[in-house]
Design a protein around this motif. Structure first.
Motif, short mmCIF file in Angstrom:
data_model
loop_
_atom_site.label_atom_id
_atom_site.label_comp_id
_atom_site.label_asym_id
_atom_site.label_seq_id
_atom_site.Cartn_x
_atom_site.Cartn_y
_atom_site.Cartn_z
N SER A 1 0.90 -1.34 0.15
CA SER A 1 0.22 -0.08 0.14
C SER A 1 1.00 1.18 -0.01
CB SER A 1 -0.77 -0.11 1.06
OG SER A 1 -1.97 -0.99 1.34
N ASN A 2 2.13 1.01 -0.12
CA ASN A 2 2.98 2.33 -0.12
C ASN A 2 3.13 2.98 -1.39
OD1 ASN A 2 4.75 3.83 1.60
ND2 ASN A 2 6.65 3.12 -0.03
N GLU A 3 2.53 4.29 -1.26
CA GLU A 3 2.59 4.92 -2.53
C GLU A 3 4.02 5.50 -2.87
OE1 GLU A 3 0.10 5.68 -4.57
OE2 GLU A 3 -1.62 5.19 -3.51
N VAL A 4 4.21 5.88 -4.05
CA VAL A 4 5.57 6.57 -4.52
C VAL A 4 5.89 7.45 -3.48
CG1 VAL A 4 6.78 7.72 -6.33
CG2 VAL A 4 5.32 5.92 -6.89
N GLY A 5 7.15 7.37 -2.81
CA GLY A 5 7.61 8.35 -1.83
C GLY A 5 6.84 8.14 -0.47
N GLY A 6 6.14 6.99 -0.34
CA GLY A 6 5.16 6.80 1.02
C GLY A 6 6.10 6.44 2.27
N PRO A 7 5.39 6.52 3.55
CA PRO A 7 6.16 6.15 4.65
C PRO A 7 6.30 4.55 5.01
CG PRO A 7 3.96 7.01 5.34
CD PRO A 7 4.06 6.81 3.69
N TYR A 8 5.56 3.79 4.27
CA TYR A 8 5.30 2.40 4.66
C TYR A 8 6.35 1.62 4.06
CZ TYR A 8 0.81 4.42 5.67
OH TYR A 8 -0.06 5.35 6.14
N VAL A 9 7.65 1.74 4.51
CA VAL A 9 8.80 0.97 4.47
C VAL A 9 9.80 1.28 5.84
CG1 VAL A 9 9.87 2.90 3.06
CG2 VAL A 9 10.75 0.40 2.87
N GLY A 10 10.21 0.18 6.00
CA GLY A 10 11.19 0.21 7.29
C GLY A 10 12.25 -0.69 7.38
N ASN A 11 13.38 -0.29 8.14
CA ASN A 11 14.43 -1.50 8.29
C ASN A 11 14.54 -1.79 9.63
OD1 ASN A 11 16.68 -3.13 7.25
ND2 ASN A 11 17.80 -1.62 8.01
N ALA A 12 14.61 -3.05 9.78
CA ALA A 12 14.69 -3.69 11.38
C ALA A 12 15.71 -4.57 11.59
CB ALA A 12 13.37 -3.84 11.91
N ARG A 13 16.15 -5.12 12.74
CA ARG A 13 17.10 -6.22 13.05
C ARG A 13 16.08 -7.40 13.50
NH1 ARG A 13 23.28 -6.40 15.08
NH2 ARG A 13 23.25 -5.75 12.92
N TRP A 14 15.73 -8.44 12.79
CA TRP A 14 14.99 -9.43 13.12
C TRP A 14 15.71 -10.53 13.70
CZ3 TRP A 14 9.89 -7.75 12.82
CH2 TRP A 14 9.92 -6.56 11.79
N ILE A 15 15.21 -11.24 14.71
CA ILE A 15 15.69 -12.74 15.24
C ILE A 15 14.73 -13.70 15.18
CG2 ILE A 15 16.62 -13.71 17.39
CD1 ILE A 15 17.73 -11.36 18.25
N GLY A 16 15.03 -14.82 14.60
CA GLY A 16 13.99 -15.84 14.59
C GLY A 16 14.67 -17.23 13.98
N VAL A 17 13.46 -18.10 13.52
CA VAL A 17 14.07 -19.38 13.23
C VAL A 17 13.85 -19.51 11.74
CG1 VAL A 17 13.29 -21.97 13.34
CG2 VAL A 17 13.26 -20.33 15.28
N ARG A 18 14.65 -20.25 11.00
CA ARG A 18 14.70 -20.28 9.69
C ARG A 18 13.26 -21.11 9.23
NH1 ARG A 18 20.29 -20.99 9.91
NH2 ARG A 18 21.54 -19.32 8.62
N LEU A 19 12.59 -20.47 8.30
CA LEU A 19 11.31 -21.18 8.10
C LEU A 19 11.58 -22.39 7.03
CD1 LEU A 19 8.30 -21.29 7.90
CD2 LEU A 19 8.54 -19.37 6.24
N ALA A 20 12.59 -22.34 6.32
CA ALA A 20 12.92 -23.56 5.17
C ALA A 20 13.23 -24.57 6.15
CB ALA A 20 14.08 -23.03 4.47
N ASP A 21 14.12 -24.32 7.18
CA ASP A 21 14.46 -25.52 7.90
C ASP A 21 13.18 -26.37 8.94
OD1 ASP A 21 16.85 -24.87 7.52
OD2 ASP A 21 17.43 -24.31 9.42
N LEU A 22 12.39 -25.46 9.12
CA LEU A 22 11.06 -25.98 9.79
C LEU A 22 10.23 -26.95 8.55
CD1 LEU A 22 9.45 -23.33 11.95
CD2 LEU A 22 10.58 -25.67 12.68
#
Length: 522
Positions: A288-309
């Motif tokens: 839903s992010n329009e050109v130049g919109g605010p709906y984008v962000g960068n974070a550091r995620w911790i989790g389990v590899r989904l492919a392994d499960l």
């Protein structure tokens, strides 16, 4: 006044009963959910652009406003047809009940109780209050008119104007309803205490595969430029949940099943914590992010590899002979999101995330567990509050957004944005730093260019790249001259694809076009 008080009482009683059932069974929440589901994509996009993350609050206020108008109408109707007015309140209660039991996350007819009990309370109050009023003047009505009014179940002519009785009854009802509503809200808030406690006592273990250190020059020091890592409090939130689910991590379970699953599995939160955790910086983007919109962000995620499960359950991607090409993830609130199995298992860092920026996931972002898949828009990958994964095919099942006209597959498109100067800024003549971010998740950014008015494209300075799954900051010192100017940006990804200037809407698979800002140099 009688109608409004009756409506207020109905909602207050329903709120209290919902505390005993579940918050999502509240009529305002249930009807709001139905409204969201029925809203065309174009209207949803407009609401997100206009109201941002307040769109859900605006929707709820709109529902309450509509109910207030309807309550006024029913109050006026009850003055002439007392029973019919009360029946109207019951009718709207039935609508709320039907909405509650029809929600995807509803599993019991008890979800209808808040609307039903609240409507009965409101109808009785309206009947009692109107009983203390009379709209007939003996001096201006004939005997036949009085008889007709009596027969039509209006307010009996023999009753007088009981001003004191009405005021006492109305004031008592208002006070009692306010108390009941406050109690309901308090109890609803307390229902999530176990979930809150489970999050507060959670200590995420050190990841077995930590993220590489972020390069020193990945974050530029330019005023007005988005931070390289988006703080949790500032990270965008776009979903359909009017009530943020609060799930107790100790009771949470994830089920994996479906087509081509040789060994169906069920996993607890503790079971995931005991596995090797990976830590990755990943930029997410909303379709839903329009050109130049605010709906984008960068974070550091911790989790389990989904492919392994998935591999443990005997699942193979289509390229290796697997019969399922779609992974359907389901949230505790009934949301369904479809992801390509091939993308999830092609070696990218697709994960079931447990943590975000060094802490357990915030409730708004999916605690206790959510999906994160680099390179795919959130509506085909980022299921929050996940509790079920079913393997199926694109031909046999359409998830929530596909049913509403969005694409089945949606890789994130190359995009860029000017963060500074802001639109309609009035910088002083001289050197003005133009800066922003660019993204092409899972491909990486190779080049960013800026154009001043209709001049030539100028190559911007790129910050150091962290990974191809994160956005990249850029900057360009501009010798600004007085007058109005239009600044435009475009990016080129690592595959050589240049961001297109062709403007398209967000539907069905993401907006395209160049971002421009107009400034006046003084």
């Amino acid at each position: 006044m009688s109608g409004v008080l009756a409506g207020f009482t109905a909602l207050a009683v329903a709120e209290l009963v919902a505390a005993a059932v579940r918050p999502q069974s509240s009529p305002v929440i249930a009807v709001g959910g139905v409204s969201i589901d029925a809203t065309p994509a174009a209207v949803k996009d407009w609401a997100i652009r206009r109201f941002g993350t307040d769109d859900k609050l605006v929707l709820q206020l709109g529902i309450v406003a509509v109910l207030a108008v309807l309550a006024l109408v029913l109050g006026a109707l009850a003055l002439r047809l007392r029973r019919l007015g009360a029946a109207g309140v019951l009718l709207f209660g039935a609508v709320g009940a039907a909405a509650a039991v029809g929600r995807p996350d509803s599993s019991s007819l008890t979800d209808a109780l808040p609307s039903v009990v609240g409507a009965v309370a409101g109808a009785l109050l309206l009947y009692v209050l109107v009983g203390r009023l009379t709209a007939v003047r003996r001096s201006s009505a004939s005997v036949s008119d009085l008889a007709a009014q009596e027969a039509g179940d209006g307010v009996p002519a023999s009753e007088g104007w009981d001003r004191r009785g009405f005021v006492l009854a109305a004031a008592s009802a208002a006070a009692a309803s306010a108390a009941v509503g406050a109690a309901g809200r308090s109890l609803n808030a307390s229902r999530g205490q176990d979930a809150i406690a489970s999050r507060e006592r959670l200590l995420l273990p050190s990841p077995g595969s930590p993220a590489k250190p972020v390069p020193r020059r990945a974050g530029l020091r330019v005023p007005g430029l988005s931070a390289f890592v988006t703080p949790n409090a500032d990270f965008y939130r776009v979903d359909t949940a009017l009530v943020v689910p609060k799930v107790d991590a100790s009771s949470w379970r994830l089920r994996i099943h479906g087509k081509g699953v040789q060994r169906p599995g069920t996993y607890s939160f503790d079971a995931l914590l005991r596995r090797e955790l990976i830590e990755r910086n990943i930029t997410l983007t909303c379709v839903s992010n329009e050109v130049g919109g605010p709906y984008v962000g960068n974070a550091r995620w911790i989790g389990v590899r989904l492919a392994d499960l998935l591999a443990e359950c005997g699942i193979k991607p289509p390229s290796r002979g697997g019969p399922a090409d779609q992974l359907v993830s389901r949230s505790v609130d009934g949301m369904t999101i479809g992801s390509p199995v091939e993308d999830v298992m092609d070696g990218r860092d697709a994960m079931l995330a447990l943590g975000m920026n060094g802490e357990p996931l915030p409730f708004e972002h999916g605690f206790p567990v959510r999906m994160v898949v680099p390179g795919l828009y959130g509506f085909v990958s980022a299921c929050k509050w996940i509790e079920d994964i079913e393997l199926t095919t694109f031909d046999s099942y359409d998830p929530y957004w596909v049913k509403r006209g969005w694409a089945r597959r949606a890789p994130i498109k190359t995009g860029s944005r000017i963060d500074t100067p802001k639109p309609f800024a009035r910088p002083e003549a001289g050197t003005v730093m133009v800066a922003g971010v660019a993204w092409a998740q899972h491909r990486g950014i190779d080049k960013v260019e800026v154009r001043i008015d209709d001049g030539p494209w100028q190559k911007a300075d790129l910050a150091a790249e962290d990974t191809r799954d994160t956005w990249r900051q850029w900057s360009l010192p501009w010798r600004a001259t007085k007058g109005g100017h239009t600044l435009t940006v475009r990016a080129t990804d690592r595959t050589g694809v240049v961001q297109t200037d062709r403007r398209t809407r967000t539907t069905p698979d993401g907006a395209t076009g160049w971002h421009s800002v107009v400034v006046t140099v003084e």
